[in-house]
Design an enzyme around this catalytic site. Structure first.
Site, PDB file in Angstrom:
ATOM      1  N   ARG A 118       6.017 -40.624  14.364  1.00  0.00           N
ATOM      2  CA  ARG A 118       5.234 -39.463  14.394  1.00  0.00           C
ATOM      3  C   ARG A 118       5.756 -38.360  13.351  1.00  0.00           C
ATOM      4  NH1 ARG A 118       2.628 -35.691  18.993  1.00  0.00           N
ATOM      5  NH2 ARG A 118       1.415 -37.736  19.209  1.00  0.00           N
ATOM      6  N   HIS A 145      -4.633 -40.442  13.635  1.00  0.00           N
ATOM      7  CA  HIS A 145      -3.915 -40.489  14.875  1.00  0.00           C
ATOM      8  C   HIS A 145      -4.445 -41.675  15.728  1.00  0.00           C
ATOM      9  CE1 HIS A 145      -1.740 -39.718  18.403  1.00  0.00           C
ATOM     10  NE2 HIS A 145      -2.022 -38.895  18.755  1.00  0.00           N
ATOM     11  N   GLN A 148      -4.240 -42.984  19.553  1.00  0.00           N
ATOM     12  CA  GLN A 148      -4.957 -42.197  20.733  1.00  0.00           C
ATOM     13  C   GLN A 148      -6.487 -42.537  20.823  1.00  0.00           C
ATOM     14  OE1 GLN A 148      -4.231 -39.009  22.341  1.00  0.00           O
ATOM     15  NE2 GLN A 148      -6.199 -39.700  23.112  1.00  0.00           N
ATOM     16  N   ASP A 241     -10.132 -31.232  20.690  1.00  0.00           N
ATOM     17  CA  ASP A 241      -8.700 -31.031  20.359  1.00  0.00           C
ATOM     18  C   ASP A 241      -8.163 -29.835  20.436  1.00  0.00           C
ATOM     19  OD1 ASP A 241      -6.075 -31.736  19.873  1.00  0.00           O
ATOM     20  OD2 ASP A 241      -6.552 -32.728  17.796  1.00  0.00           O
ATOM     21  N   CYS A 285      -7.510 -35.383  23.827  1.00  0.00           N
ATOM     22  CA  CYS A 285      -6.052 -35.949  23.578  1.00  0.00           C
ATOM     23  C   CYS A 285      -4.961 -35.200  24.278  1.00  0.00           C
ATOM     24  CB  CYS A 285      -6.052 -36.254  22.042  1.00  0.00           C
ATOM     25  SG  CYS A 285      -5.824 -34.710  21.187  1.00  0.00           S
ATOM     26  N   ARG A 324      -2.976 -44.127  27.220  1.00  0.00           N
ATOM     27  CA  ARG A 324      -2.347 -44.226  25.724  1.00  0.00           C
ATOM     28  C   ARG A 324      -1.103 -45.229  26.105  1.00  0.00           C
ATOM     29  NH1 ARG A 324      -1.247 -40.215  22.839  1.00  0.00           N
ATOM     30  NH2 ARG A 324      -0.621 -41.813  21.601  1.00  0.00           N
TER      31      ARG A 324
END
Ligand code: CP
Ligand code: NVA
Length: 337
Positions: A118, A145, A148, A241, A285, A324
């Site tokens: 990340r 991402h 996700q 988000d 998310c 996730r």
């Protein structure tokens, strides 16, 4: 066990990295979602305790940005399957400072069987994949991402029973990593996707073009809409988000002004026309600013979503967060099992 292993291997990702959803075939992406659904059932039945798939493997997590879900989901997924995980936070290794990405990658690839990264630049995760010689998974960059969206698709499939034909709206910062990936993921699944955002935060043209190419293959559409009420009609999944992504903190005041009309509230949910029939869910998310209980939102109150939407029975954000773990596990198993 053999049946599940065959299913994992048949996805065709053995030894492969996942840096963007665009790197997967449409079928591979959908297969990962289905595998995650199987792995979730297997974990609930404690099947992973009987036959873990990654015994003796070593997985490295390199994180330049903070994380609750991606970090913990990966650690638990890896440990469920009998592997070891090592978390390397910002400043803990020489990576990118005293040592180039290429050199660190070649060293880490000698020790570890896979690396989840990340960070900021997409080119960093690409460098890791190029030089490490082991599968590398993108756990968020400024641009994408992908893991996700696998969890988001799993959550949609669990609720609606299918993906093709759904309509998803992303409302907010229409050019961030989550929105970019959602656009591509929906298009690859045959879902109509509308990116509802202020003009100033419109997605990059090349990303829209790539998503539209996938949508055309699957009989769906990708649109960018600046009027929230217009874009939201008929939507089954309202997704938002944070207004300011990690690394963009200096933009906070500007984003508040730009995005206030794009807050997800009950009026917007009602405007889908799908609330009464139960054909709409809310996804985020996370982390989310839905009340004044965080350091960032203590003075502003709710930002991208109001508390009544976040806490509603059509909000599936914690199922999404749990997924996730199952989707990251599916991805790692597809590369390594
Ligand atoms: N959604 C997500 O990636 O959460 P974290 O930042 O906590 O990993
Ligand atoms: N767009 C957000 C996602 C966090 C999971 C960020 O990059 O900070």
């Amino acid at each position: 066990m053999t049946e599940l292993l065959d299913k994992i291997r048949n996805i065709g990702l053995t030894g492969k990295s996942l840096l963007r959803l665009l790197d997967l075939s449409d079928k591979q992406m959908l297969d990962l979602v289905d595998l995650a659904i199987d792995l979730k059932a297997r974990k609930k039945a404690n099947g992973h305790l009987v036959n873990p798939f990654l015994r003796g493997r070593n997985i490295c997590l390199i994180f330049q940005k903070s994380s609750t879900r991606t970090r913990c989901a990966t650690l638990c997924a890896v440990r469920d399957e009998g592997a070891n995980a090592e978390y390397l936070g910002q400043g803990e290794i020489h990576f990118g400072k005293k040592e180039s990405v290429a050199d660190s990658a070649r060293v880490l690839g000698r020790f570890f069987d896979g690396i989840l990264f990340r960070g900021f630049k997409q080119e960093t995760v690409e460098g890791l994949a190029k030089y490490s010689g082991v599968p590398v998974w993108n756990g968020l960059t400024d641009e994408w991402h992908p893991t996700q969206i696998l969890a988001d698709l799993q959550t949609m499939k669990e609720y609606f029973g299918h993906l093709k034909g759904l309509k998803v709206a992303f409302v907010g910062d229409g050019r961030n990593n989550v929105c970019n990936s959602l656009m591509v993921g929906c298009a690859k699944a045959g879902i109509d996707m509308v990116d509802i955002c202020p003009e100033e935060l419109s997605p990059e043209e090349h990303i829209v073009a790539a998503a539209r190419e996938a949508a055309a293959r699957n009989g769906s559409t990708v649109t960018v809409e600046h009027d929230p009420k217009k874009g939201i009609a008929g939507v089954n999944v309202i997704y938002t988000d944070v207004w300011v992504s990690m690394g963009e903190e200096a933009m906070f005041q500007q984003r508040l002004k730009l995005l206030k009309p794009y807050q997800v509230n009950m009026d917007l949910v009602k405007a889908t026309g799908n609330l009464e029939s139960g054909k709409v869910i809310f996804l985020h998310c996370l982390p989310a600013f839905h009340d004044n209980k965080t350091e960032v939102s203590k003075d502003t109150g709710a930002l991208e979503v109001t508390d009544d939407v976040f806490e509603s029975n059509f909000s599936k954000v914690f199922d999404e967060a749990e997924n996730r773990m199952h989707t990251i596990k599916a991805m790692i198993l597809a590369s390594l099992a």
